[in-house]
Design an enzyme around this catalytic site. Structure first.
Site, mmCIF file in Angstrom:
data_model
loop_
_atom_site.group_PDB
_atom_site.id
_atom_site.type_symbol
_atom_site.label_atom_id
_atom_site.label_comp_id
_atom_site.label_asym_id
_atom_site.label_seq_id
_atom_site.Cartn_x
_atom_site.Cartn_y
_atom_site.Cartn_z
ATOM 1 N N CYS A 75 14.665 -1.617 -25.452
ATOM 2 C CA CYS A 75 15.776 -0.822 -25.993
ATOM 3 C C CYS A 75 16.975 -0.852 -25.053
ATOM 4 O O CYS A 75 16.900 -0.393 -23.906
ATOM 5 C CB CYS A 75 15.295 0.611 -26.217
ATOM 6 S SG CYS A 75 16.612 1.798 -26.522
ATOM 7 N N GLY A 76 18.098 -1.377 -25.542
ATOM 8 C CA GLY A 76 19.312 -1.445 -24.733
ATOM 9 C C GLY A 76 19.835 -0.082 -24.338
ATOM 10 O O GLY A 76 20.329 0.114 -23.223
ATOM 11 N N HIS A 77 19.738 0.885 -25.256
ATOM 12 C CA HIS A 77 20.193 2.246 -24.959
ATOM 13 C C HIS A 77 19.377 2.855 -23.825
ATOM 14 O O HIS A 77 19.900 3.565 -22.966
ATOM 15 C CB HIS A 77 20.060 3.139 -26.195
ATOM 16 C CG HIS A 77 20.855 2.647 -27.362
ATOM 17 N ND1 HIS A 77 22.173 2.291 -27.273
ATOM 18 C CD2 HIS A 77 20.509 2.463 -28.666
ATOM 19 C CE1 HIS A 77 22.604 1.905 -28.464
ATOM 20 N NE2 HIS A 77 21.616 1.996 -29.307
ATOM 21 N N CYS A 78 18.057 2.586 -23.842
ATOM 22 C CA CYS A 78 17.180 3.123 -22.797
ATOM 23 C C CYS A 78 17.548 2.528 -21.439
ATOM 24 O O CYS A 78 17.560 3.233 -20.424
ATOM 25 C CB CYS A 78 15.721 2.817 -23.119
ATOM 26 S SG CYS A 78 15.184 3.411 -24.749
#
Length: 528
Positions: A75-78
């Site tokens: 996950c890029g957001h993570c």
């Protein structure tokens, strides 16, 4: 002893339950109880507890206040949140705050992800006093200080108790915006409402008092919430209704409305607050702040603002700053400034004045009233159709050719609605190109993209980027919004199944409202 009697005696001894192994209900021998595996101490990474199904229970017992991030390694957001999360843990540790931060790898711990209803990444949940069943959803900012402050207001007081004028003045002087609740009875339920709101209004410092001398000092005779600010009118009062009490929703709206400047300049520091204000109507004045004649217009713009407080947010956009994407969204060029535009952020409908007359307090107020009164029709943007729009694997759509392509009854059309400045749009571009290349020989499949900042579709508004929509072949103008993972494999499964994903999996948090600035936020939306 007779050798023939020995087996019989042994059998009788076993049946009698000696050695603790008598028969069970069905006469079978009972197995010894299995020992529970010892609980493990959770490991740490950068000050963050790394939890699993085996270690969560111990962590909850050892830490009465525990914030847990459910993340996915892909996950890029993570990944963007990780350094801020670690910084928040360090801030709180330095203060010896009684709260810990932890994380759980959702895909690696599917039982925990299912138990806590994790449907998107990252998801953060706050556990109190070992309560395993009712964690609080994290609703705060996604940068280190915001995370830390959200937690401080849950493990400590959310408002400072004020006993005298010196304390009240010190609090008021410390911040640009300070809210003080004046309550004659601090055990009243209205105080609980006030403190609950203070937990989440992180941009504001809160105070609380029941001291008669402070009521007198600030000219109050009954319970009142007062917002003090170092700009505009300086103070705004919210009297508590003596019959109905304090309504948290009404108070929240009041504080949001009156904590905003009458006129706010759009930039990376203010854009989040502009969109969080829940005032749907925005009036924008586009000026070049380097030009004196443009700066002189601000006084008239500000003069018109008070009559529309709470109904219309007045915003200044400097065309000389890094605001090209805002200009593009409204179909403007920098040389067209000074000019006004009006937008309703819920419908995304945009309005412009009928003429290019001077920007004065009178003309600004008249334009606002005309839009709010339904006297002005919205305008829509569309680029011209490029001559080579269908020559590449990814077809280029604009407002003028969208209908004929998207609703072609012989084609299954998959469209990416994007913004040129959107980081996640850029990140998924290779996968979208690969998808188009993979299906380029399928006569009934079209992979396309549309710049939604330069082309508006009245019947199909786009509120976040990237937005992916599938238009299946056949009559009925059916539209399916794609909610899955943005990679070639999942896109392909979606197309091969006729617009359905085989199984719903947790995904990243979907797109951010438009027009956010790309460098604006560490919030896990589409412009991380």
């Amino acid at each position: 002893m007779d050798g023939q009697l020995l087996p019989v005696l042994l059998l009788l001894l076993g049946a009698s339950g000696l050695w603790g192994r008598g028969p069970g209900p069905e006469g079978a021998l009972e197995e010894p109880p299995e020992e529970e595996p010892p609980e493990e101490e959770p490991p740490e990474e950068d000050g963050i507890l790394v939890l699993s199904r085996q270690t969560l229970g111990l962590a909850l017992r050892e830490h009465p206040a525990l914030l847990v991030e459910f993340y996915a390694p892909w996950c890029g957001h993570c990944k963007a949140l990780a350094p801020e999360y670690s910084k928040a843990a360090a801030l709180l540790a330095a203060e010896s705050a009684k709260v810990r931060l932890a994380k759980v790898d959702g895909p690696a711990e599917p039982e925990l992800a299912e138990e806590f209803a994790v449907t998107e990444y990252p998801t953060l949940k706050f556990f109190r006093d070992g309560n395993h069943t009712h964690p609080e959803e994290y609703t705060g900012p996604w940068e280190a200080e915001g995370i830390a402050e959200w937690l401080r207001r849950r493990v400590g007081p959310s408002a400072t108790r004020l006993e005298d004028e010196e304390g009240a003045r010190a609090l008021i002087d410390a911040r640009d915006v300070v809210v003080i609740g004046f309550f004659q009875d601090l055990q009243d339920k209205d105080v609980a409402t006030f403190l609950a709101l203070a937990q989440d209004a992180l941009d504001v410092s809160f105070g609380l008092t029941n001291q008669p001398q402070l009521f007198q000092k600030f000219g109050l005779t009954k319970d009142t919430v007062v917002l003090f600010k170092k700009y505009d009118e300086g103070r705004a009062d919210f009297p508590v209704d003596e019959e109905l009490g304090l309504d948290q929703g009404d108070l929240s709206h009041f504080l949001l409305t009156h904590s905003m400047h009458l006129v706010t300049e759009f930039n990376s520091q203010t854009s989040h607050k502009i969109f969080a204000a829940r005032i749907l109507n925005h009036l924008l004045l586009f000026v070049n702040q380097t030009l004196a004649p443009h700066r002189e217009l601000l006084a008239g713009f500000r003069e018109a603002a008070p009559s529309f407080r709470g109904q219309v947010l007045f915003v200044v956009v400097d065309v000389g700053a890094n605001n090209d994407h805002v200009l593009q969204y409204f179909g403007l060029k920098a040389e067209e400034a000074p000019t006004l535009r009006f937008i309703n952020t819920e419908t995304t409908k945009k309005y412009m004045p009928a003429d290019r007359g001077p920007v004065t307090a009178t003309s600004v107020a008249a334009f606002c009233r005309a839009v709010l009164g339904g006297e002005v029709k919205p305008y829509h943007l569309s680029q011209e159709v490029p001559p080579d729009w269908d020559q590449r694997p990814v077809k280029t759509l604009v407002g003028k050719n969208f209908e004929q392509v998207a609703f072609d009854e012989t084609k299954n059309v998959f469209i990416k609605f994007y913004a040129p400045w959107c980081t996640h749009c850029k990140e998924m571009a290779p996968a979208w190109e690969a998808l188009a290349e993979k299906y380029r020989d399928h006569e009934d499949i079209v992979i396309a993209e549309l710049d939604a900042t330069a082309n508006e579709l009245e019947a199909l508004p786009v509120h976040g980027f990237p937005t992916l929509k599938y238009f299946p072949a056949g009559p009925g103008r059916k539209v399916i919004e794609y909610k899955g993972t943005r990679d070639l494999e999942t896109f392909s499964k979606f197309l091969d199944s006729g617009g359905e994903l085989p199984a719903e999996e947790p995904t990243e948090v979907p797109g951010a409202p438009f027009p956010e600035m790309p460098e604006n936020t560490t919030e896990p939306k589409d412009e991380l």
